[in-house]
Design a protein around this motif. Structure first.
Motif, PDB file in Angstrom:
ATOM      1  N   UNK A   1       3.371  -5.639   7.758  1.00  0.00           N
ATOM      2  CA  UNK A   1       4.424  -4.703   8.147  1.00  0.00           C
ATOM      3  C   UNK A   1       3.917  -3.291   7.881  1.00  0.00           C
ATOM      4  N   UNK A   2       3.872  -2.475   8.920  1.00  0.00           N
ATOM      5  CA  UNK A   2       3.369  -1.103   8.819  1.00  0.00           C
ATOM      6  C   UNK A   2       4.518  -0.140   9.063  1.00  0.00           C
ATOM      7  N   UNK A   3       4.661   0.847   8.185  1.00  0.00           N
ATOM      8  CA  UNK A   3       5.738   1.816   8.312  1.00  0.00           C
ATOM      9  C   UNK A   3       5.353   2.926   9.281  1.00  0.00           C
ATOM     10  N   UNK A   4       6.151   3.050  10.344  1.00  0.00           N
ATOM     11  CA  UNK A   4       6.106   4.206  11.215  1.00  0.00           C
ATOM     12  C   UNK A   4       7.267   5.125  10.841  1.00  0.00           C
TER      13      UNK A   4
ATOM     14  N   UNK B   1      -2.058   2.225  -4.958  1.00  0.00           N
ATOM     15  CA  UNK B   1      -1.693   3.649  -4.959  1.00  0.00           C
ATOM     16  C   UNK B   1      -2.888   4.440  -5.483  1.00  0.00           C
ATOM     17  N   UNK B   2      -2.797   5.729  -5.402  1.00  0.00           N
ATOM     18  CA  UNK B   2      -3.931   6.557  -5.830  1.00  0.00           C
ATOM     19  C   UNK B   2      -4.181   6.465  -7.331  1.00  0.00           C
TER      20      UNK B   2
ATOM     21  N   UNK C   1       2.346  -1.739   4.499  1.00  0.00           N
ATOM     22  CA  UNK C   1       1.610  -0.470   4.453  1.00  0.00           C
ATOM     23  C   UNK C   1       2.604   0.670   4.624  1.00  0.00           C
ATOM     24  N   UNK C   2       2.853   1.396   3.542  1.00  0.00           N
ATOM     25  CA  UNK C   2       3.799   2.511   3.586  1.00  0.00           C
ATOM     26  C   UNK C   2       3.136   3.862   3.339  1.00  0.00           C
ATOM     27  N   UNK C   3       1.894   3.862   2.877  1.00  0.00           N
ATOM     28  CA  UNK C   3       1.241   5.105   2.461  1.00  0.00           C
ATOM     29  C   UNK C   3       1.050   6.062   3.632  1.00  0.00           C
ATOM     30  N   UNK C   4       1.122   7.328   3.332  1.00  0.00           N
ATOM     31  CA  UNK C   4       0.908   8.365   4.336  1.00  0.00           C
ATOM     32  C   UNK C   4       1.108   9.731   3.720  1.00  0.00           C
ATOM     33  N   UNK C   5       0.837  10.755   4.499  1.00  0.00           N
ATOM     34  CA  UNK C   5       0.936  12.128   4.023  1.00  0.00           C
ATOM     35  C   UNK C   5       2.353  12.658   4.165  1.00  0.00           C
ATOM     36  N   UNK C   6       2.734  13.560   3.261  1.00  0.00           N
ATOM     37  CA  UNK C   6       3.981  14.308   3.408  1.00  0.00           C
ATOM     38  C   UNK C   6       3.678  15.542   4.247  1.00  0.00           C
ATOM     39  N   UNK C   7       4.291  15.678   5.428  1.00  0.00           N
ATOM     40  CA  UNK C   7       3.937  16.805   6.303  1.00  0.00           C
ATOM     41  C   UNK C   7       4.439  18.135   5.766  1.00  0.00           C
TER      42      UNK C   7
ATOM     43  N   UNK D   1       0.864  -1.185   0.000  1.00  0.00           N
ATOM     44  CA  UNK D   1       0.000   0.000   0.000  1.00  0.00           C
ATOM     45  C   UNK D   1       0.898   1.230   0.000  1.00  0.00           C
ATOM     46  N   UNK D   2       0.812   2.014  -1.070  1.00  0.00           N
ATOM     47  CA  UNK D   2       1.744   3.121  -1.273  1.00  0.00           C
ATOM     48  C   UNK D   2       2.957   2.660  -2.054  1.00  0.00           C
ATOM     49  N   UNK D   3       2.763   1.687  -2.934  1.00  0.00           N
ATOM     50  CA  UNK D   3       3.895   1.045  -3.601  1.00  0.00           C
ATOM     51  C   UNK D   3       4.383   1.715  -4.866  1.00  0.00           C
ATOM     52  N   UNK D   4       3.887   2.896  -5.185  1.00  0.00           N
ATOM     53  CA  UNK D   4       4.291   3.527  -6.438  1.00  0.00           C
ATOM     54  C   UNK D   4       5.521   4.421  -6.297  1.00  0.00           C
ATOM     55  N   UNK D   5       5.963   4.667  -5.066  1.00  0.00           N
ATOM     56  CA  UNK D   5       7.108   5.571  -4.881  1.00  0.00           C
ATOM     57  C   UNK D   5       7.716   5.341  -3.502  1.00  0.00           C
ATOM     58  N   UNK D   6       8.879   5.934  -3.269  1.00  0.00           N
ATOM     59  CA  UNK D   6       9.512   5.944  -1.963  1.00  0.00           C
ATOM     60  C   UNK D   6       9.756   4.564  -1.391  1.00  0.00           C
ATOM     61  N   UNK D   7       9.511   4.415  -0.089  1.00  0.00           N
ATOM     62  CA  UNK D   7       9.733   3.133   0.569  1.00  0.00           C
ATOM     63  C   UNK D   7       8.890   2.030  -0.052  1.00  0.00           C
ATOM     64  N   UNK D   8       7.652   2.352  -0.412  1.00  0.00           N
ATOM     65  CA  UNK D   8       6.792   1.348  -1.012  1.00  0.00           C
ATOM     66  C   UNK D   8       7.381   0.784  -2.292  1.00  0.00           C
ATOM     67  N   UNK D   9       7.919   1.667  -3.134  1.00  0.00           N
ATOM     68  CA  UNK D   9       8.543   1.216  -4.375  1.00  0.00           C
ATOM     69  C   UNK D   9       9.776   0.371  -4.072  1.00  0.00           C
ATOM     70  N   UNK D  10      10.509   0.715  -3.026  1.00  0.00           N
ATOM     71  CA  UNK D  10      11.649  -0.098  -2.619  1.00  0.00           C
ATOM     72  C   UNK D  10      11.233  -1.503  -2.230  1.00  0.00           C
ATOM     73  N   UNK D  11      10.110  -1.616  -1.510  1.00  0.00           N
ATOM     74  CA  UNK D  11       9.592  -2.931  -1.135  1.00  0.00           C
ATOM     75  C   UNK D  11       9.128  -3.689  -2.381  1.00  0.00           C
ATOM     76  N   UNK D  12       8.432  -3.011  -3.287  1.00  0.00           N
ATOM     77  CA  UNK D  12       7.961  -3.647  -4.522  1.00  0.00           C
ATOM     78  C   UNK D  12       9.138  -4.222  -5.306  1.00  0.00           C
ATOM     79  N   UNK D  13      10.187  -3.446  -5.460  1.00  0.00           N
ATOM     80  CA  UNK D  13      11.350  -3.920  -6.220  1.00  0.00           C
ATOM     81  C   UNK D  13      11.980  -5.143  -5.562  1.00  0.00           C
ATOM     82  N   UNK D  14      12.128  -5.085  -4.232  1.00  0.00           N
ATOM     83  CA  UNK D  14      12.745  -6.206  -3.523  1.00  0.00           C
ATOM     84  C   UNK D  14      11.881  -7.455  -3.617  1.00  0.00           C
ATOM     85  N   UNK D  15      10.563  -7.303  -3.488  1.00  0.00           N
ATOM     86  CA  UNK D  15       9.667  -8.453  -3.535  1.00  0.00           C
ATOM     87  C   UNK D  15       9.631  -9.067  -4.927  1.00  0.00           C
TER      88      UNK D  15
END
Length: 228
Positions: free
Chosen positions: A115-118, A37-38, A66-72, A12-26
């Protein structure tokens, strides 16, 4: 986690950032990866609880990340409104709640992992990012609640807490803000940071198949379990 060939993985949130890193590794490990992703993969709003239910019912993943979240918004406390300060609770906390709840209510198959990203910001503070650190602390807390329920179902759940990482949405926003506050360039500040989205993604796949800790600090040097 090992032996990923043919396993169903949802990011969840796999189109960029940490999520994309997980997608590539998996994908490199041979998993069947569904990206949420949206605007790509299974497109939808990650805060929508019905959408989370629908995705998990259709994919029944053995690994949910689950990596999705807002950019503060980065500004001192006096520059925030309540709306900008609280965005992490309306996005990051709600997303974690919805997907953890869906994983338990379905439930995911025995042996599945969530696995949930904090964020390491919950331990170190982040004075320019409003309520971000507190929201991430709440994400870790409710992941612990879910983990206690998940044990009876044979589902392992944990939170991972990465630090500032170049090449991610939150990381780049914070790096620029803290570099300016420190009077150094973005490149100088980022040069002190060694983790990448891909190294974090690989570390997530390296989590143990059983006996997960409550949470893990995660960085370029791998995983460090935390308790409590």
């Amino acid at each position: 986690m090992t032996a990923m060939t043919g396993k169903s993985v949802v990011v969840v949130g796999g189109s960029r950032g940490f999520g994309l890193g997980v997608v590539r590794a998996a994908r490199a490990a041979g998993a069947r990866v569904t990206t949420v992703a949206r605007t790509s993969g299974l497109a939808g709003d990650a805060t929508d609880e019905a959408f989370a239910d629908q995705v998990l019912a259709g994919t029944r993943p053995e690994l949910l990340v689950v990596t999705a979240g807002a950019v503060p918004e980065m500004r001192p406390l006096s520059g925030h409104t309540w709306e900008s300060f609280s965005v992490g609770w309306h996005q990051d906390v709600r997303i974690a709640f919805g997907w953890l709840r869906a994983a338990l209510r379905l439930p995911l198959p025995a042996g599945a992992r969530v696995v949930v990203f904090g964020s390491a910001a919950e331990l170190r503070g982040s004075p320019l990012s409003g309520g971000y650190a507190g929201a991430k602390a709440t994400v870790r807390m409710i992941t612990g609640y879910a983990a206690a329920e998940g044990r009876d179902l044979g589902i392992g759940m944990t939170a991972v807490l990465p630090g500032l990482t170049p090449g991610t949405g939150v990381g780049e926003t914070a790096i620029r803000a803290y570099a300016e506050a420190s009077g150094v360039s973005r490149d100088e500040f980022a040069g002190r940071l060694t983790a990448t989205a891909d190294s974090v993604g690989a570390a997530v796949l390296g989590l143990p198949a059983s006996g997960l800790a409550d949470a893990y600090l995660i960085g370029a040097d791998g995983l460090r379990p935390l308790s409590g």
